[in-house]
Design an enzyme around this catalytic site. Structure first.
Site, mmCIF file in Angstrom:
data_model
loop_
_atom_site.group_PDB
_atom_site.id
_atom_site.type_symbol
_atom_site.label_atom_id
_atom_site.label_comp_id
_atom_site.label_asym_id
_atom_site.label_seq_id
_atom_site.Cartn_x
_atom_site.Cartn_y
_atom_site.Cartn_z
ATOM 1 N N ASP A 1 31.784 84.811 53.545
ATOM 2 C CA ASP A 1 32.709 84.036 54.376
ATOM 3 C C ASP A 1 32.204 82.591 54.384
ATOM 4 O O ASP A 1 32.521 81.813 53.485
ATOM 5 C CB ASP A 1 32.763 84.660 55.769
ATOM 6 C CG ASP A 1 33.708 83.946 56.713
ATOM 7 O OD1 ASP A 1 34.451 83.065 56.254
ATOM 8 O OD2 ASP A 1 33.720 84.263 57.924
ATOM 9 N N VAL B 1 38.702 91.084 57.987
ATOM 10 C CA VAL B 1 39.131 92.353 57.398
ATOM 11 C C VAL B 1 38.104 93.452 57.669
ATOM 12 O O VAL B 1 36.930 93.173 57.893
ATOM 13 C CB VAL B 1 39.357 92.225 55.878
ATOM 14 C CG1 VAL B 1 40.558 91.336 55.580
ATOM 15 C CG2 VAL B 1 38.111 91.696 55.164
HETATM 16 P P1 IMP Z 1 28.860 84.545 56.084
HETATM 17 O O1 IMP Z 1 27.404 84.312 56.390
HETATM 18 O O2 IMP Z 1 29.773 83.738 56.961
HETATM 19 O O3 IMP Z 1 29.184 84.398 54.614
HETATM 20 O O4 IMP Z 1 29.178 86.025 56.524
HETATM 21 C C1 IMP Z 1 28.680 87.066 55.820
HETATM 22 C C2 IMP Z 1 28.591 88.349 56.624
HETATM 23 O O5 IMP Z 1 29.488 88.366 57.758
HETATM 24 C C3 IMP Z 1 29.039 89.486 55.737
HETATM 25 O O6 IMP Z 1 27.920 90.043 55.067
HETATM 26 C C4 IMP Z 1 29.674 90.444 56.697
HETATM 27 O O7 IMP Z 1 28.690 91.297 57.230
HETATM 28 C C5 IMP Z 1 30.227 89.579 57.785
HETATM 29 N N1 IMP Z 1 31.663 89.262 57.567
HETATM 30 C C6 IMP Z 1 32.197 88.110 57.105
HETATM 31 N N2 IMP Z 1 33.535 88.189 57.034
HETATM 32 C C7 IMP Z 1 33.844 89.443 57.449
HETATM 33 C C8 IMP Z 1 35.103 90.152 57.597
HETATM 34 O O8 IMP Z 1 36.206 89.661 57.324
HETATM 35 N N3 IMP Z 1 35.010 91.428 58.051
HETATM 36 C C9 IMP Z 1 33.827 92.039 58.357
HETATM 37 N N4 IMP Z 1 32.637 91.417 58.234
HETATM 38 C C10 IMP Z 1 32.646 90.131 57.777
#
Ligand code: IMP
Ligand code: MG
Length: 185
Positions: A105, A155
């Site tokens: 994300d 999601v």
């Molecule tokens: P980031 O550090 O923002 O890239 O988020 C990464 C982590 O957040 C992922 O490994 C997921 O565990 C969680 N995450 C991010 N987006 C989603 C989503 O849409 N659904 C569920 N978990 C998410």
């Protein structure tokens, strides 16, 4: 066609589409790491479903390790501060490491892990992420094996949870508003 879970308002990517994409990714990985010894590092918990399906389609000898991390933040957004709950069991110095993630994300979690693992001197270090909210990344990120680009919505399914639920759905989808509300009370 199996029934869609009652809490899901929309299926974004079907189980069949996911399996087709995994076959593609496994082919690319089998090519890339031919004659190299490959260590798959899964990021728990979310990546366990993807990792199991992916690994069984890669036609190479593979070894496995896992890390567990938790990112501080709200229920649906990470803050970028990552806590290591479980580190690797093995040394990765001079090894070819492929980090297997469920979803990127903001990219903060995976960026943190890249820095953390790079410091141990792997022969190579790349990312395979099944889902990718492209355009949401706070920092530029090179994903060598990207799966699906999805819109910036929250999601669940195929390893992804909301409050630890829905990880076992074979597709990914968006949760109904009522299901969030029920959780918050
Ligand atoms: P980031 O550090 O923002 O890239 O988020 C990464 C982590 O957040 C992922 O490994 C997921 O565990 C969680 N995450 C991010 N987006 C989603 C989503 O849409 N659904 C569920 N978990 C998410
Ligand atoms: Mg995760």
């Amino acid at each position: 066609m199996p029934e869609v879970h009652e809490d899901i308002k929309e299926v974004l990517i079907s189980a069949d589409e996911i399996q087709d994409k995994i076959s593609d990714l496994a082919k690319q990985i089998s090519e890339e790491y031919r004659d190299k010894d490959l260590l798959l590092v899964g990021v728990l918990k979310g990546a366990f479903v993807f990792m199991a399906d992916l690994a069984r389609q890669v036609e190479l000898p593979i070894e496995f390790d896992f890390m567990a991390v938790s990112s501080y933040g709200t229920a649906t957004k990470t803050s970028g501060v990552v806590r290591i709950l479980k580190d690797l069991d093995y040394e990765i110095t001079n090894r070819h490491v492929l980090l297997v993630e469920d979803i990127i994300d903001s990219g903060l979690t995976i960026s943190y892990l890249l820095r953390y693992l790079q410091a141990r001197g792997p022969a190579s270090l790349e990312i395979c992420s099944l889902f990718w909210k492209k355009g949401e990344q706070a920092v530029p990120l090179e994903v060598k094996f990207p799966g699906f680009e999805i819109p910036p919505v929250f999601v669940v399914g195929y390893g992804l949870d909301y409050a630890e639920k829905y990880r076992n759905l074979p597709y990914i989808g968006v949760v109904k508003d009522e299901a969030y509300r029920a959780e918050g009370t």
